[in-house]
Design a protein around this motif. Sequence first.
Motif, PDB file in Angstrom:
ATOM      1  N   SER A  51       0.841  -1.194   0.000  1.00 23.42           N
ATOM      2  CA  SER A  51       0.000   0.000   0.000  1.00 23.42           C
ATOM      3  C   SER A  51       0.873   1.241   0.000  1.00 23.42           C
ATOM      4  CB  SER A  51      -0.932   0.025   1.217  1.00 23.42           C
ATOM      5  OG  SER A  51      -1.885  -1.013   1.146  1.00 23.42           O
ATOM      6  N   ASP A  52       0.329   2.307  -0.549  1.00 25.11           N
ATOM      7  CA  ASP A  52       1.012   3.581  -0.682  1.00 25.11           C
ATOM      8  C   ASP A  52       0.085   4.649  -0.120  1.00 25.11           C
ATOM      9  OD1 ASP A  52       2.830   5.496  -1.492  1.00 25.11           O
ATOM     10  OD2 ASP A  52       2.307   5.411  -3.611  1.00 25.11           O
ATOM     11  N   LYS A  53       0.586   5.857   0.006  1.00 26.87           N
ATOM     12  CA  LYS A  53      -0.337   6.955   0.250  1.00 26.87           C
ATOM     13  C   LYS A  53      -1.055   7.287  -1.056  1.00 26.87           C
ATOM     14  CE  LYS A  53       3.094  10.613  -0.519  1.00 26.87           C
ATOM     15  NZ  LYS A  53       3.628  11.877  -0.012  1.00 26.87           N
ATOM     16  N   THR A  54      -2.163   7.992  -0.935  1.00 30.17           N
ATOM     17  CA  THR A  54      -2.889   8.411  -2.130  1.00 30.17           C
ATOM     18  C   THR A  54      -2.121   9.553  -2.784  1.00 30.17           C
ATOM     19  OG1 THR A  54      -4.968   7.808  -1.072  1.00 30.17           O
ATOM     20  CG2 THR A  54      -5.098   9.233  -2.994  1.00 30.17           C
ATOM     21  N   GLU A  55      -1.633   9.326  -3.995  1.00 34.18           N
ATOM     22  CA  GLU A  55      -0.859  10.340  -4.700  1.00 34.18           C
ATOM     23  C   GLU A  55      -0.965  10.081  -6.202  1.00 34.18           C
ATOM     24  OE1 GLU A  55       3.191  10.065  -3.401  1.00 34.18           O
ATOM     25  OE2 GLU A  55       3.336   7.937  -3.824  1.00 34.18           O
ATOM     26  N   SER A  56      -0.195  10.811  -6.990  1.00 30.42           N
ATOM     27  CA  SER A  56      -0.363  10.802  -8.447  1.00 30.42           C
ATOM     28  C   SER A  56       0.395   9.667  -9.123  1.00 30.42           C
ATOM     29  CB  SER A  56       0.087  12.151  -9.020  1.00 30.42           C
ATOM     30  OG  SER A  56      -0.624  13.218  -8.448  1.00 30.42           O
ATOM     31  N   ASP A 113      -0.958  17.229  -2.040  1.00 31.21           N
ATOM     32  CA  ASP A 113      -1.545  17.453  -0.718  1.00 31.21           C
ATOM     33  C   ASP A 113      -2.420  18.700  -0.677  1.00 31.21           C
ATOM     34  OD1 ASP A 113      -0.635  15.162   0.420  1.00 31.21           O
ATOM     35  OD2 ASP A 113       0.652  16.096   1.916  1.00 31.21           O
ATOM     36  N   THR A 114      -2.978  19.072  -1.804  1.00 30.97           N
ATOM     37  CA  THR A 114      -3.934  20.175  -1.815  1.00 30.97           C
ATOM     38  C   THR A 114      -5.220  19.743  -1.130  1.00 30.97           C
ATOM     39  OG1 THR A 114      -4.685  19.483  -4.013  1.00 30.97           O
ATOM     40  CG2 THR A 114      -2.996  21.204  -3.906  1.00 30.97           C
ATOM     41  N   PRO A 115      -6.005  20.688  -0.601  1.00 32.39           N
ATOM     42  CA  PRO A 115      -7.249  20.316   0.081  1.00 32.39           C
ATOM     43  C   PRO A 115      -8.180  19.520  -0.822  1.00 32.39           C
ATOM     44  CG  PRO A 115      -6.694  22.594   0.548  1.00 32.39           C
ATOM     45  CD  PRO A 115      -5.743  22.136  -0.522  1.00 32.39           C
ATOM     46  N   ALA A 116      -8.925  18.623  -0.210  1.00 34.92           N
ATOM     47  CA  ALA A 116      -9.868  17.791  -0.959  1.00 34.92           C
ATOM     48  C   ALA A 116     -10.893  18.656  -1.675  1.00 34.92           C
ATOM     49  CB  ALA A 116     -10.566  16.810  -0.022  1.00 34.92           C
ATOM     50  N   SER A 117     -11.386  18.140  -2.779  1.00 32.36           N
ATOM     51  CA  SER A 117     -12.322  18.900  -3.600  1.00 32.36           C
ATOM     52  C   SER A 117     -13.623  19.215  -2.872  1.00 32.36           C
ATOM     53  CB  SER A 117     -12.621  18.143  -4.896  1.00 32.36           C
ATOM     54  OG  SER A 117     -13.147  16.843  -4.609  1.00 32.36           O
ATOM     55  N   ASP A 118     -13.984  18.434  -1.853  1.00 32.93           N
ATOM     56  CA  ASP A 118     -15.225  18.716  -1.123  1.00 32.93           C
ATOM     57  C   ASP A 118     -15.044  19.802  -0.071  1.00 32.93           C
ATOM     58  OD1 ASP A 118     -13.833  17.462   0.907  1.00 32.93           O
ATOM     59  OD2 ASP A 118     -15.401  15.992   1.359  1.00 32.93           O
ATOM     60  N   GLY A 119     -13.774  20.250   0.134  1.00 29.98           N
ATOM     61  CA  GLY A 119     -13.515  21.297   1.106  1.00 29.98           C
ATOM     62  C   GLY A 119     -13.549  20.843   2.544  1.00 29.98           C
ATOM     63  N   GLN A 120     -13.849  19.566   2.787  1.00 26.77           N
ATOM     64  CA  GLN A 120     -13.986  19.044   4.150  1.00 26.77           C
ATOM     65  C   GLN A 120     -12.974  17.952   4.482  1.00 26.77           C
ATOM     66  OE1 GLN A 120     -16.300  20.471   6.193  1.00 26.77           O
ATOM     67  NE2 GLN A 120     -16.723  21.828   4.447  1.00 26.77           N
ATOM     68  N   GLY A 121     -12.240  17.502   3.501  1.00 27.93           N
ATOM     69  CA  GLY A 121     -11.299  16.413   3.737  1.00 27.93           C
ATOM     70  C   GLY A 121     -11.933  15.045   3.760  1.00 27.93           C
ATOM     71  N   GLN A 122     -13.210  14.975   3.348  1.00 33.39           N
ATOM     72  CA  GLN A 122     -13.906  13.693   3.358  1.00 33.39           C
ATOM     73  C   GLN A 122     -13.801  12.958   2.023  1.00 33.39           C
ATOM     74  OE1 GLN A 122     -15.433  12.402   6.253  1.00 33.39           O
ATOM     75  NE2 GLN A 122     -14.226  14.130   7.035  1.00 33.39           N
ATOM     76  N   PHE A 123     -13.722  13.701   0.901  1.00 32.35           N
ATOM     77  CA  PHE A 123     -13.635  13.068  -0.407  1.00 32.35           C
ATOM     78  C   PHE A 123     -12.980  14.025  -1.391  1.00 32.35           C
ATOM     79  CE2 PHE A 123     -15.362  12.192  -4.689  1.00 32.35           C
ATOM     80  CZ  PHE A 123     -14.895  10.890  -4.836  1.00 32.35           C
ATOM     81  N   ASN A 458       8.743  12.885  -0.580  1.00 37.00           N
ATOM     82  CA  ASN A 458       8.153  13.947  -1.392  1.00 37.00           C
ATOM     83  C   ASN A 458       6.662  14.031  -1.109  1.00 37.00           C
ATOM     84  OD1 ASN A 458      10.591  14.454  -3.232  1.00 37.00           O
ATOM     85  ND2 ASN A 458      10.251  12.261  -3.518  1.00 37.00           N
ATOM     86  N   VAL A 459       6.108  15.224  -1.275  1.00 42.86           N
ATOM     87  CA  VAL A 459       4.698  15.416  -0.978  1.00 42.86           C
ATOM     88  C   VAL A 459       3.807  14.688  -1.971  1.00 42.86           C
ATOM     89  CG1 VAL A 459       4.429  17.540  -2.336  1.00 42.86           C
ATOM     90  CG2 VAL A 459       3.024  17.177  -0.287  1.00 42.86           C
ATOM     91  N   ASP A 460       4.285  14.461  -3.184  1.00 41.32           N
ATOM     92  CA  ASP A 460       3.561  13.734  -4.213  1.00 41.32           C
ATOM     93  C   ASP A 460       4.612  13.042  -5.074  1.00 41.32           C
ATOM     94  OD1 ASP A 460       1.609  12.773  -5.979  1.00 41.32           O
ATOM     95  OD2 ASP A 460       0.499  14.659  -5.995  1.00 41.32           O
ATOM     96  N   VAL A 461       4.186  12.368  -6.102  1.00 43.03           N
ATOM     97  CA  VAL A 461       5.129  11.695  -6.989  1.00 43.03           C
ATOM     98  C   VAL A 461       6.096  12.724  -7.582  1.00 43.03           C
ATOM     99  CG1 VAL A 461       5.375  10.412  -9.146  1.00 43.03           C
ATOM    100  CG2 VAL A 461       3.542   9.830  -7.536  1.00 43.03           C
ATOM    101  N   ASN A 462       7.389  12.455  -7.456  1.00 39.15           N
ATOM    102  CA  ASN A 462       8.428  13.318  -8.018  1.00 39.15           C
ATOM    103  C   ASN A 462       9.540  12.410  -8.515  1.00 39.15           C
ATOM    104  OD1 ASN A 462      10.519  15.132  -8.612  1.00 39.15           O
ATOM    105  ND2 ASN A 462       9.931  16.517  -6.945  1.00 39.15           N
ATOM    106  N   LEU A 463       9.719  12.360  -9.817  1.00 40.78           N
ATOM    107  CA  LEU A 463      10.682  11.443 -10.425  1.00 40.78           C
ATOM    108  C   LEU A 463      12.000  12.116 -10.777  1.00 40.78           C
ATOM    109  CD1 LEU A 463       8.247   9.506 -12.791  1.00 40.78           C
ATOM    110  CD2 LEU A 463       8.923   8.938 -10.451  1.00 40.78           C
TER     111      LEU A 463
END
Length: 662
Positions: A51-56, A113-123, A458-463
């Motif tokens: 498992s990984d963190k959720t990233e690009s 790691d930008t805020p979730a699209s729902d603005g609440q961190g839920q989705f 790294n905060v997200d995928v960085n190659l």
Amino acid sequence: MLSHVLQFSLWMGISTSAALAATPGSFEDGGNTQVSAMMMFVGNDEKVYISDKTESNAAQINGHPAWNSVWDINTRQAMIMNGRTNTFCAAGMHLPNGTWITFGGNKALGPGDTPASDGQGQFDDRFGVYDGRKAIRLLTPCKSSDDWNSVKCQWLDDASQLAMQKERWYPAAEPLADGTVAIIGGFTSGGYINRNFPNDDPATSHGGSEPTYEFYPSRGAAQLMNFMVKTSGLNSYAHTFMMPSGKMFVQANYSTILWEPETNVEHELPDMPGKIVRVYPASGGVAMLPLTPANNYTPTILFCGGSDMPDEAWGDFKWPMIDTWNHPASSDCQRITPEPLDGTAPVYVKDDNMLETRTMGQFVILPDGTLLIINGALNGTAGYAQQTGQTDSYSKMPFGMSLASGPVGRPAIYDPNAEGGKRWSNDGLSSSSIPRFYHSTAILLPDASVLIAGSNPNVDVNLTTAYPTEYRAEVFYPPYFSATVRPKPSGIPQTLTYGGLPFDITIPASSYSGSANDAASKTHVAVVRAGWTTHSMSFGQRYLQLNNTYTVNQDSSITLHTSQMPPNANIFQPGPAMVFVVVNGIPSNATFVIVGSGMIEKQPLLSVADLPASQNRDGASGSANGSQTGQGGGKNGAVTTSTSMTNVVLAGLVMMVVGSGW
């Protein structure tokens, strides 16, 4: 879809013949994991789950990036798997029936790691991810012959159906003797360390820290754990080990306790010498040394590396106050036996220093009873940041977001039974060319090699940064792969009980070289739990040597008369494990077993049967090899007498899924 397989070049399988052809002490290409391997566990003799963190990640499933995969041990192909909640920095553990479980993670986030699209961190609809901070996820390992589209082969990952009471990011997890899992501490939402500075609210950091514990399955409302308040800031992924008495050894910051999970009573133990921090993000290597008949199954914990940075240098949720990559990690090692058999007070004892300083080094207990330390850096800490208290912008950071520098590519082996001053060696061990920093992992495979994967500071995928997101896996072959033959035992049962009648293991003459009598006298049976590994540590990793005697037969085969597990479930909690037979230091391939009843329940404890005396082929009898040792002392180690194995209740391997209402 779940069955979609991403193809990539392979070098060879991991069959016994291929493994024997490997160069001992070397690294070999392990293929591509498809997601950066932040967390891993060995599900069975075919599969490693990642498992990984959720990233690009480039790997896509169901229209969003994948953050779960399964790596096939034989083919070295990775198959992506679906997930719903963010597993970033979750904890994990086994259940008694062989199911694996993860706890917590981070809220839903978008790219970078930008805020979730729902603005609440839920989705977040860009990543298709739900909040993982309360999540409980279950997976039953499958084999290639199973239907991978079936429910049983997929992650059960729905926090609306199965969840913890509290939000937990970087919690600890440790099972009790009945298989119940204690879940301890954590952040509520991200950060470098879980405190503000100045630390004016050490309990909750104004809502950023979670100083409580709870259980799965639930035993009631989450309760405050004072130790989490005392160690505020440096208690993420606290080091936890059950002791024979039923108390739990807990270490964080530079403090240590024995904790009674049933009553929430804490007993202070000595502080870590030199105030060296071993928990994340200092990330020292920590392991319980092998439990053997010779030490009467008395746990000793080994701590190596980490950081001696002063308290003010650690900073707060945002970043460290110093340029950590300029601060050497520690080489110091300490041992502690939390419950000495002679009744003396436990103390930390200085051990041999490592051969170099190391942060994010991970201990992997090998079947021969030695400990491999692998991965990590010479300087700094785990974690990532875009600045520090001394470097005020990302553009000035010399290693991108990495807070560590100086990759340690060469592993080392620690022999706990060697005399002081001679316990560490890296003779004959190759170096890896792949830096393994923050979010790297290593785990023992069934053929006794070691899978190494991950690294992503790294905060997200960085190659393209100094220490990029890493998808390549490697397999390391310890020195015992120099053997031309390996043991091929038969007769290992599928279930081990706590006490009870012994069983016989047969080793054919073709499984060893040299004298049969000598080989028999240098054979032992090891029950190894590789654990659930993440962030340079392995939750639940254990090694226990079963007591045995032997008979050398006229055809030079060897019969091992082998005791069951000691009758105390505290020292090796119920659940899945691998059994290795080790002859002259050379391990067999593993046989997968279930230790205990397979249920979350008070485990049946049986009387320990005597073993026959050892018998050499010429008729001369050897000693009985201590058939009465390791009786599992302590107040919870009482033996329940049974005159027949028919009295053992071996429940079916069925676990009740507990809903969100507990």
